[in-house]
Design a protein around this motif. Structure first.
Motif, PDB file in Angstrom:
ATOM      1  N   ARG A  75       0.934  -1.233  -0.039  1.00  0.00           N
ATOM      2  CA  ARG A  75       0.017  -0.026   0.009  1.00  0.00           C
ATOM      3  C   ARG A  75       0.972   1.239   0.047  1.00  0.00           C
ATOM      4  O   ARG A  75       0.393   2.107  -0.581  1.00  0.00           O
ATOM      5  N   GLU A  78       1.253   3.292  -3.050  1.00  0.00           N
ATOM      6  CA  GLU A  78       0.074   4.154  -3.570  1.00  0.00           C
ATOM      7  C   GLU A  78       0.105   5.336  -2.540  1.00  0.00           C
ATOM      8  O   GLU A  78      -0.074   6.524  -2.815  1.00  0.00           O
ATOM      9  N   ASP A  79       0.420   5.225  -1.103  1.00  0.00           N
ATOM     10  CA  ASP A  79       0.331   6.188  -0.248  1.00  0.00           C
ATOM     11  C   ASP A  79       1.552   6.946   0.088  1.00  0.00           C
ATOM     12  O   ASP A  79       1.325   7.957   0.885  1.00  0.00           O
TER      13      ASP A  79
END
Length: 181
Positions: A75, A78-79
Motif C-alpha cells: 500500500r 500508493e500512499d
C-alpha cells in the motif's frame, strides 16, 4: 492487534506529555520489526498525516515509515505521496522528523527503495528554494547513508556521492561528505 498496542496508540494521542512520549517510543520500538497488525492502524495513520496537531502528523508519518516493512500488499507505493507531503510540513520540526524517518520505507523492498531514492534525489536537486534546504539536504544524505548501511547497496552510496559533487559551497560539500566517512 492486541489490546496493549491499541492502548499504546491511544496513549500516543491522548495521554499526558510523558504518556504520549512513552507510547511513541514503544510503538517505534515494536515497529522496528515486522508486525501482523499494520493494516489495523494504516488508514487512521493516513488520516493523521493531515491532522490539525503537528505532533500527530509527525507521529503518523514516523509510524507509517516504520510499518512499510509490514505491508505485504505494498500500500505504501500508493500512499507514499501523502507521507512525503509531511516532509514539507509548515512546522519545520514536523517536516524534519518525518523526513528523517522516510528511509525506513526503503528497507521494505526494492520497489520501495527505488521510490524513496527517486523522491529524495529530486528533492535534493530541486529543493534549493526551500527554507533550511541545507539541513534538508543533510537529512536526505543521512537517509541514503542509513539505507546503504542497512542494504549495503553500492548504488545508493554512488548516488549520494554524485549528489554531493553537485554542491558548489565547499563548506556544505565537506559537511555532507562527512556523512560518508
Amino acid at each position: 492487534m492486541d489490546d496493549q498496542m491499541q492502548v499504546e496508540f491511544e496513549k500516543s494521542k491522548t495521554g499526558d506529555k510523558d504518556e504520549r512520549y512513552e507510547a511513541y517510543q514503544h510503538i517505534l520500538k515494536v515497529t522496528e520489526q515486522k508486525v501482523d497488525w499494520a493494516y489495523d492502524v494504516w488508514d487512521q495513520l493516513l488520516n493523521d498525516l493531515t491532522h490539525k496537531d503537528n505532533h500527530q502528523r509527525s507521529r503518523a508519518a514516523q509510524y507509517l515509515a516504520n510499518l512499510a516493512k509490514s505491508d505485504p500488499d505494498m500500500r505504501i507505493m500508493e500512499d507514499f505521496p501523502k507521507l512525503w507531503e509531511v516532509t514539507k510540513d509548515g512546522k519545520f520540526v514536523t517536516a524534519r522528523h518525518s523526513l528523517q524517518s522516510i528511509w525506513k520505507v526503503g528497507i521494505a523492498g526494492t520497489p520501495q527503495k527505488d521510490m524513496v531514492m527517486e523522491y529524495m534525489i529530486e528533492r535534493f536537486k530541486d529543493g534549493t528554494e526551500e527554507k533550511n534546504y541545507t539541513l534538508i539536504r543533510n537529512d536526505i544524505l543521512q537517509n541514503m547513508r542509513n539505507l546503504y548501511d542497512h542494504l549495503n547497496d553500492e548504488s545508493i552510496k554512488q548516488t549520494a556521492l554524485d549528489l554531493i559533487d553537485t554542491v558548489d559551497d565547499k563548506k556544505y560539500s565537506k559537511k555532507y561528505m562527512n556523512i560518508w566517512k
